[in-house]
Design a protein around this motif. Structure first.
Motif, PDB file in Angstrom:
ATOM      1  N   ASN A  65     -21.928 -17.723  13.421  1.00 60.61           N
ATOM      2  CA  ASN A  65     -21.891 -18.810  12.444  1.00 60.61           C
ATOM      3  C   ASN A  65     -22.442 -20.100  13.034  1.00 60.61           C
ATOM      4  O   ASN A  65     -22.236 -20.392  14.217  1.00 60.61           O
ATOM      5  CB  ASN A  65     -20.459 -19.068  11.960  1.00 60.61           C
ATOM      6  N   ILE A  66     -23.125 -20.853  12.193  1.00 62.04           N
ATOM      7  CA  ILE A  66     -23.554 -22.201  12.557  1.00 62.04           C
ATOM      8  C   ILE A  66     -22.695 -23.178  11.773  1.00 62.04           C
ATOM      9  O   ILE A  66     -22.569 -23.075  10.551  1.00 62.04           O
ATOM     10  CB  ILE A  66     -25.045 -22.428  12.253  1.00 62.04           C
ATOM     11  N   ARG A  67     -22.101 -24.115  12.494  1.00 64.15           N
ATOM     12  CA  ARG A  67     -21.211 -25.111  11.879  1.00 64.15           C
ATOM     13  C   ARG A  67     -21.927 -26.461  11.866  1.00 64.15           C
ATOM     14  O   ARG A  67     -22.414 -26.919  12.906  1.00 64.15           O
ATOM     15  CB  ARG A  67     -19.898 -25.206  12.650  1.00 64.15           C
ATOM     16  N   LEU A  82     -31.975 -25.726  16.080  1.00 64.22           N
ATOM     17  CA  LEU A  82     -31.176 -24.557  15.733  1.00 64.22           C
ATOM     18  C   LEU A  82     -31.321 -24.221  14.246  1.00 64.22           C
ATOM     19  O   LEU A  82     -31.429 -23.045  13.878  1.00 64.22           O
ATOM     20  CB  LEU A  82     -29.702 -24.824  16.068  1.00 64.22           C
ATOM     21  N   ILE A  83     -31.344 -25.238  13.397  1.00 64.63           N
ATOM     22  CA  ILE A  83     -31.488 -25.013  11.959  1.00 64.63           C
ATOM     23  C   ILE A  83     -32.881 -24.484  11.638  1.00 64.63           C
ATOM     24  O   ILE A  83     -33.035 -23.536  10.850  1.00 64.63           O
ATOM     25  CB  ILE A  83     -31.217 -26.306  11.174  1.00 64.63           C
ATOM     26  N   ASP A 172     -24.665 -18.064   1.623  1.00 68.28           N
ATOM     27  CA  ASP A 172     -23.250 -17.693   1.755  1.00 68.28           C
ATOM     28  C   ASP A 172     -22.468 -18.641   2.638  1.00 68.28           C
ATOM     29  O   ASP A 172     -21.626 -18.229   3.450  1.00 68.28           O
ATOM     30  CB  ASP A 172     -23.105 -16.258   2.291  1.00 68.28           C
ATOM     31  N   ALA A 173     -22.720 -19.927   2.487  1.00 70.22           N
ATOM     32  CA  ALA A 173     -22.004 -20.921   3.284  1.00 70.22           C
ATOM     33  C   ALA A 173     -20.527 -20.994   2.888  1.00 70.22           C
ATOM     34  O   ALA A 173     -20.127 -20.555   1.803  1.00 70.22           O
ATOM     35  CB  ALA A 173     -22.654 -22.295   3.119  1.00 70.22           C
ATOM     36  N   THR A 174     -19.740 -21.552   3.782  1.00 69.23           N
ATOM     37  CA  THR A 174     -18.322 -21.807   3.548  1.00 69.23           C
ATOM     38  C   THR A 174     -18.055 -23.288   3.794  1.00 69.23           C
ATOM     39  O   THR A 174     -18.534 -23.856   4.776  1.00 69.23           O
ATOM     40  CB  THR A 174     -17.437 -20.966   4.485  1.00 69.23           C
ATOM     41  N   ALA A 213     -16.866 -29.953   7.316  1.00 65.68           N
ATOM     42  CA  ALA A 213     -18.000 -29.176   7.827  1.00 65.68           C
ATOM     43  C   ALA A 213     -18.383 -28.091   6.832  1.00 65.68           C
ATOM     44  O   ALA A 213     -17.650 -27.805   5.879  1.00 65.68           O
ATOM     45  CB  ALA A 213     -17.636 -28.534   9.173  1.00 65.68           C
ATOM     46  N   VAL A 214     -19.540 -27.502   7.067  1.00 67.67           N
ATOM     47  CA  VAL A 214     -19.920 -26.257   6.401  1.00 67.67           C
ATOM     48  C   VAL A 214     -20.271 -25.244   7.485  1.00 67.67           C
ATOM     49  O   VAL A 214     -20.810 -25.608   8.539  1.00 67.67           O
ATOM     50  CB  VAL A 214     -21.102 -26.421   5.426  1.00 67.67           C
TER      51      VAL A 214
END
Length: 327
Positions: A65-67, A82-83, A172-174, A213-214
């Motif tokens: 996961n990337i936060r 990174l993105i 599918d982000a959180t 955050a996401v």
């Protein structure tokens, strides 16, 4: 603009406490949307809780996961190595939004919470159930060229204006939020609301909750085959007529996984799940893409001036998928 109180808490907990105690208080970070709304008289908070200096601006990968911190600037996220490597779809969507000056001020959390750009919402002389519940919807029988074709109601046909959020829905982000009862997580596709009978409510955030955050899962296949397509009236600083965020995980000429979402077409970023279901396991051909686009449009409805979206959106879906797959 009315007078208002201003506080700058030094922690997320203090920020939550400050806004919970005052029913009219609102968070402010970059202010690129909220200040406009205040200038137009659409909102008039009696207290602003400035969260811009809270430590919520990191971008890091943990496992799969990337936060991304809620106070990261849109421009910082779009240009982060990174993105660009792992989530190029998000970088593309961010760079398609607004102007460089606004991207240098707007935050991730603020982008998620921005209000519709419906002209009836901003015009205090016109009826708008989002601005004044029970007053009616001027767009229903008015000039509704920019308005929704999915998920609308007799109370509201406004659309969500964000480009970033379309990509986050597809990926599918959180959403991570902090409140008086602690931290909780919300699936991004469930974060924003459809209008129903309460169009004044844009999200499922509870009073006093702060986006911190996401988190976005990494898929190397999606990173290789993704594209954000935005169709608009002019090349820059314009909101989408329609947009499509698409990502394919292709293996041996087969679509193993697919993510599709559309913008400019609903009160929330609109996930095209029927099209995803159709494409999974099939080959990336033009005929399959056309069938998927047809499936995506099954629940669409125009309101007159925006009927062109019923053709524009499926064409944009097909174009985006063909470009990704090299068909």
């Amino acid at each position: 603009m009315i007078a208002f109180d201003y506080v700058r808490p030094n922690s997320a907990k203090a920020a939550v406490d400050a806004i919970t105690k005052d029913a009219s208080a609102q968070f402010i970070a970059g202010g690129s949307n909220l200040v406009d709304l205040m200038k137009h008289g659409v909102v008039a908070p009696q207290k602003l809780v400035d969260i811009s200096r809270l430590p919520l601006n990191s971008i890091e990968q943990s496992g799969n996961n990337i936060r991304i911190g809620a106070l990261c600037l849109n421009s910082e996220v779009a240009e982060h190595a990174l993105i660009k490597e792992k989530l190029p779809l998000l970088a593309q969507a961010l760079n398609a939004g607004a102007s460089p000056q606004i991207r240098n001020m707007a935050t991730v959390g603020g982008n998620m919470l921005q209000r519709t750009r419906c002209t009836y919402f901003y015009d205090l002389a016109m009826p708008c159930n989002k601005r004044q519940p029970g007053s009616g919807c001027g767009a229903l029988k008015g000039y509704n060229r920019m308005h929704a074709i999915f998920g609308a109601s007799n109370s509201c046909i406004a659309v969500h204006p964000s480009d970033m959020c379309v990509a986050l829905a597809a990926l599918d982000a959180t959403v991570i939020v902090a409140g008086s009862k602690g931290e909780r997580k919300i699936s991004f596709v469930d974060f924003h609301r459809l209008p129903g009978d309460t169009p004044e409510k844009d999200t499922h955030l509870q009073k006093g909750e702060l986006i911190t955050a996401v988190e976005i899962p990494v898929n190397d296949g999606f990173a290789k085959h993704s594209l954000y397509t935005k169709v608009r009236d002019r090349a820059s600083y314009a909101f989408a007529l329609v947009s499509v965020a698409a990502a394919l995980d292709l293996q041996n000429n087969t679509i193993q996984h697919v993510r599709l979402a559309a913008g400019g077409v609903a009160h929330k970023p609109w996930r095209l799940m029927a099209a995803e279901k159709y494409l999974k396991g099939k080959s990336p051909t033009e005929s399959n893409f056309k069938a998927a686009a047809e499936a995506a449009m099954s629940a669409a409805k125009g309101y007159g001036y925006n009927d062109f979206k019923l053709t524009l959106l499926p064409n944009t879906i097909i174009h985006t998928l063909k470009t990704i797959a090299g068909v």
